[in-house]
Write an enzyme that holds these catalytic residues in place. Structure first.
Site, PDB file in Angstrom:
ATOM      1  N   HIS A  46       0.829  -1.209   0.000  1.00 27.60           N
ATOM      2  CA  HIS A  46       0.000   0.000   0.000  1.00 27.60           C
ATOM      3  C   HIS A  46       0.863   1.259   0.000  1.00 27.60           C
ATOM      4  O   HIS A  46       0.902   2.006   0.986  1.00 27.60           O
ATOM      5  CB  HIS A  46      -0.933   0.002   1.214  1.00 27.60           C
ATOM      6  CG  HIS A  46      -2.008  -1.037   1.115  1.00 27.60           C
ATOM      7  ND1 HIS A  46      -2.528  -1.699   2.207  1.00 27.60           N
ATOM      8  CD2 HIS A  46      -2.664  -1.515   0.035  1.00 27.60           C
ATOM      9  CE1 HIS A  46      -3.469  -2.538   1.810  1.00 27.60           C
ATOM     10  NE2 HIS A  46      -3.564  -2.454   0.491  1.00 27.60           N
ATOM     11  N   GLU A 131      -5.772  -8.160   3.654  1.00 23.78           N
ATOM     12  CA  GLU A 131      -5.210  -9.259   4.457  1.00 23.78           C
ATOM     13  C   GLU A 131      -6.327 -10.031   5.162  1.00 23.78           C
ATOM     14  O   GLU A 131      -6.280 -11.263   5.268  1.00 23.78           O
ATOM     15  CB  GLU A 131      -4.202  -8.707   5.479  1.00 23.78           C
ATOM     16  CG  GLU A 131      -3.550  -9.845   6.264  1.00 23.78           C
ATOM     17  CD  GLU A 131      -2.582  -9.368   7.338  1.00 23.78           C
ATOM     18  OE1 GLU A 131      -1.999  -8.275   7.209  1.00 23.78           O
ATOM     19  OE2 GLU A 131      -2.403 -10.127   8.313  1.00 23.78           O
TER      20      GLU A 131
HETATM   21  O1  0CJ Z   1      -0.393  -6.885   5.226  1.00 23.09           O
HETATM   22  C1  0CJ Z   1       0.801  -6.921   5.119  1.00 23.09           C
HETATM   23  C2  0CJ Z   1       1.434  -8.161   4.829  1.00 23.09           C
HETATM   24  C3  0CJ Z   1       1.649  -5.687   5.243  1.00 23.09           C
HETATM   25  C4  0CJ Z   1       2.231  -5.248   3.962  1.00 23.09           C
HETATM   26  C5  0CJ Z   1       3.045  -3.992   4.072  1.00 23.09           C
HETATM   27  O2  0CJ Z   1       2.372  -2.854   4.408  1.00 23.09           O
HETATM   28  P1  0CJ Z   1       1.165  -2.207   3.596  1.00 23.09           P
HETATM   29  O3  0CJ Z   1       1.158  -0.769   3.914  1.00 23.09           O
HETATM   30  O4  0CJ Z   1       1.244  -2.578   2.178  1.00 23.09           O
HETATM   31  O5  0CJ Z   1      -0.079  -2.964   4.165  1.00 23.09           O
HETATM   32  P2  0CJ Z   1      -1.019  -2.785   5.426  1.00 23.09           P
HETATM   33  O6  0CJ Z   1      -2.194  -1.982   4.955  1.00 23.09           O
HETATM   34  O7  0CJ Z   1      -1.432  -4.173   5.757  1.00 23.09           O
HETATM   35  O8  0CJ Z   1      -0.270  -2.146   6.516  1.00 23.09           O
END
Ligand code: 0CJ
Ligand code: F3S
Length: 317
Positions: A46, A131
């Site tokens: 993200h 997730e």
């Molecule tokens: O969900 C994950 C495996 C984290 C991925 C890295 O962070 P991001 O910002 O892409 O994702 P989150 O919105 O889950 O923090």
């Protein structure tokens, strides 16, 4: 004219985690090996800048697998996917690479194990986050029950309180989750808990680092995109820790310099999906306007590295 002085507290560790690093490398390697376009289902992580850079290299981001042609590689994002997604890719005989963070896959395995052992499963997480959709989608619809808040934990009615388990999203607030878990454990003392924390090391370390300095800062800047759950949590941690004002910014251009009026100490952190160059740009932009004294907090040193999928390393060799 001399510049006004300002103390910067850099929360350490900050920025990229091992799972993000791996996910981005998977897209880059796929592009090197297969040429463009390489399709990516959902934003690989993200972060707007990461996504824009990969688009420039030839990655095409789509919401659903059905938008991908069957003859091009497709990568699944770091957040994980429901089981139906790789199943559909196999049906369509597509070449896919799974960039799900191994720490998310670990939660998937845990949920499956509880299900096989006959337990009712609670997932603590945020509705609609990819997730959460991915973890719930490891098991048939309706099997995993989502709870989001302490209030949900207080009112949850299990089928059999003696046969319950919980798992969590990896990027939650450590403090909110421990409150929710505390409520579940006091209501259902026999609930099965994860062998090891589901909230990942990167989330925990970044929140701890912000907590360490939050009370000393009047302003906190967290570098990360609005969609990023772990980055949003860092803003909350700063505010709860005593910082008066905290903002989530994509990059230095989003800084409103009025935020700095009357401020003498600024905290800086970055979410796990924010690239290092954005962090140095923010520090440089502040340095151009203020005489800065930079303090790096003494945080844990992270040494976690995740291997790339074998199909990529073997092909490169
Ligand atoms: O969900 C994950 C495996 C984290 C991925 C890295 O962070 P991001 O910002 O892409 O994702 P989150 O919105 O889950 O923090
Ligand atoms: Fe994985 Fe945690 Fe990063 S789950 S992708 S190491 S934020």
């Amino acid at each position: 004219m001399s510049k006004p002085s300002l103390t910067l507290k850099l929360a350490t560790p900050r920025g990229f985690c091992a799972g993000v690093d791996r996910a981005i490398q998977i897209v880059e390697r796929a592009l090197e090996l297969h040429g463009a376009p390489v399709y990516v289902r959902h934003e690989i992580v993200h972060n707007k800048h990461v996504v824009d850079r990969l688009k420039g290299l030839g990655a095409v981001f789509v919401k659903e697998l059905e938008q991908c042609p069957p003859d091009r590689p497709v990568v699944f994002s770091a957040h994980g996917v429901p089981k139906s997604v790789p199943a559909e890719a196999r049906d369509r005989k597509m070449f896919y690479l799974d960039a799900t963070c191994p720490l998310v896959s670990k939660v998937h395995v845990e949920a499956e194990r509880h299900h096989n052992e006959g337990r009712e499963i609670i997932l603590i997480g945020h509705a609609g986050h990819p997730e959460v959709i991915g973890t719930m989608g490891q098991l048939p619809e309706g099997v995993v029950k989502l709870i989001e808040t302490a209030e949900d934990a207080r009112t949850y009615t299990p089928v059999d309180p003696k046969n319950l388990a919980f798992v969590t999203q990896t990027t939650l607030s450590v403090d909110d989750t421990s409150e929710i878990v505390g409520i579940l454990q006091s209501r259902f003392p026999e609930i099965a808990v994860p062998h090891k924390e589901d909230i990942c090391y990167a989330t925990t370390n970044r929140q701890d680092a912000v907590k360490q300095v939050a009370a000393e800062c009047e302003l906190f800047l967290v570098i990360g995109s609005k969609k990023s759950s772990n980055s949003q949590r860092l803003v909350e941690v700063a505010l709860r820790g005593g910082t008066q004002v905290a903002h989530l910014i994509d990059d230095a251009t989003q800084i409103d310099w009025d935020w700095f009026n009357g401020v003498s100490t600024v905290g800086i952190s970055a979410g796990a999906s924010a690239p290092e160059n954005l962090i140095t740009d923010v520090i440089a932009a502040i340095g151009a306007r203020f005489e800065t004294e930079v303090h790096e907090t003494g945080g844990v040193r992270e040494t976690v590295v995740f291997k790339l999928p074998r199909v990529l390393t073997e092909a490169s060799a």
